[in-house]
Design a protein around this motif. Sequence first.
Motif, short mmCIF file in Angstrom:
data_model
loop_
_atom_site.label_atom_id
_atom_site.label_comp_id
_atom_site.label_asym_id
_atom_site.label_seq_id
_atom_site.Cartn_x
_atom_site.Cartn_y
_atom_site.Cartn_z
N ASP A 282 0.85 -1.19 0.00
CA ASP A 282 0.00 0.00 0.00
C ASP A 282 0.89 1.24 0.00
O ASP A 282 1.03 1.93 1.01
N LEU A 283 1.49 1.51 -1.15
CA LEU A 283 2.45 2.61 -1.25
C LEU A 283 1.79 3.97 -1.04
O LEU A 283 2.43 4.89 -0.53
N GLN A 284 0.54 4.10 -1.45
CA GLN A 284 -0.10 5.40 -1.32
C GLN A 284 -0.26 5.79 0.16
O GLN A 284 -0.12 6.96 0.51
N SER A 285 -0.52 4.80 1.01
CA SER A 285 -0.60 5.09 2.45
C SER A 285 0.78 5.29 3.04
O SER A 285 0.99 6.15 3.89
N GLN A 286 1.74 4.48 2.61
CA GLN A 286 3.08 4.52 3.19
C GLN A 286 3.87 5.74 2.76
O GLN A 286 4.65 6.30 3.55
N LEU A 287 3.70 6.16 1.51
CA LEU A 287 4.53 7.23 0.96
C LEU A 287 3.76 8.51 0.68
O LEU A 287 4.36 9.54 0.41
N GLY A 288 2.43 8.43 0.71
CA GLY A 288 1.62 9.62 0.49
C GLY A 288 1.44 9.95 -0.98
O GLY A 288 2.32 9.68 -1.80
N GLY A 289 0.29 10.49 -1.30
CA GLY A 289 0.04 10.89 -2.67
C GLY A 289 -0.28 9.72 -3.58
O GLY A 289 -0.45 8.58 -3.14
N ARG A 290 -0.35 10.01 -4.87
CA ARG A 290 -0.71 9.00 -5.86
C ARG A 290 0.54 8.28 -6.33
O ARG A 290 1.06 8.51 -7.41
N VAL A 291 1.03 7.36 -5.52
CA VAL A 291 2.25 6.61 -5.81
C VAL A 291 1.90 5.31 -6.50
O VAL A 291 1.05 4.55 -6.02
N HIS A 292 2.53 5.04 -7.63
CA HIS A 292 2.28 3.81 -8.38
C HIS A 292 3.37 2.77 -8.17
O HIS A 292 3.11 1.58 -8.20
N GLY A 293 4.62 3.23 -8.01
CA GLY A 293 5.72 2.28 -7.87
C GLY A 293 6.91 2.93 -7.21
O GLY A 293 6.99 4.16 -7.09
N ALA A 294 7.85 2.10 -6.77
CA ALA A 294 9.07 2.59 -6.12
C ALA A 294 10.16 1.54 -6.27
O ALA A 294 9.87 0.34 -6.42
#
Length: 243
Positions: free
Chosen positions: A61-73
Amino acid sequence: MVVDLLAQGIEVPPLSSRQIATEADVVLAEYAKRLGPITKPPIEIEDVTTSVLPLTFGFSDLQSQLGGRVHGAIWFSRQHILIDDALNPDRFPDLLGRYHFTLAHEIAHWQLHRFLFLDEDGHAVLYGDGEMPDVICRKDHARPLIERQADEFAGCLLMPEWLLRPAWRSLTGGDEPICDRQLQELVPAVEPIRFLIDADGIEVEPDPIRLMREVFCESLADQFAVSDEAMRIQLETLGLFTV
């Protein structure tokens, strides 16, 4: 926070479209060497990630972990990619194409940009705590050079010209580009309501030319297991859609 390259005096070097396509072809050539010739789409991007490149990937759940509209990392030193849960194709099959493009985008960072973050021994050369990813892919309108390069690489990796042009020939009966006036004769009326909400749930004003092109290339997008939008952009890049 994500490592700020410019703040540390490091600039992402410019790359031509030819250079980016060549880098993508290097990866595909290694795929063919290890796993067999590529004779038809789609490109098996998960196999590219784990069998051709030294990478692992998963979902979170990157959007919760990193904030904003995150698709990948991506974490370069860990050789690990995470894709946001919202693109998990097992849960959301209709987003398979967007998932493939996001994974290919993260591969692009590995192939094009890891030397900015790692030395020859694979050790980090920039300041960071190791917990946060080195590069985060966000769905933003303003995209820096490093992201634009990764987008272009992803298009070349998933839809290489040497595979896409024969598919275009099969679809259209020739090698020539198609102009928008011709498309108006080939594409049936588009239901505008279908396009009022984008993939991020945001209302957008439909662009009739863009939509017409995407409807026309739907069958190609299905063949290559990418989104209609990604296919349209790649065809525009190759000059196969013209005004």
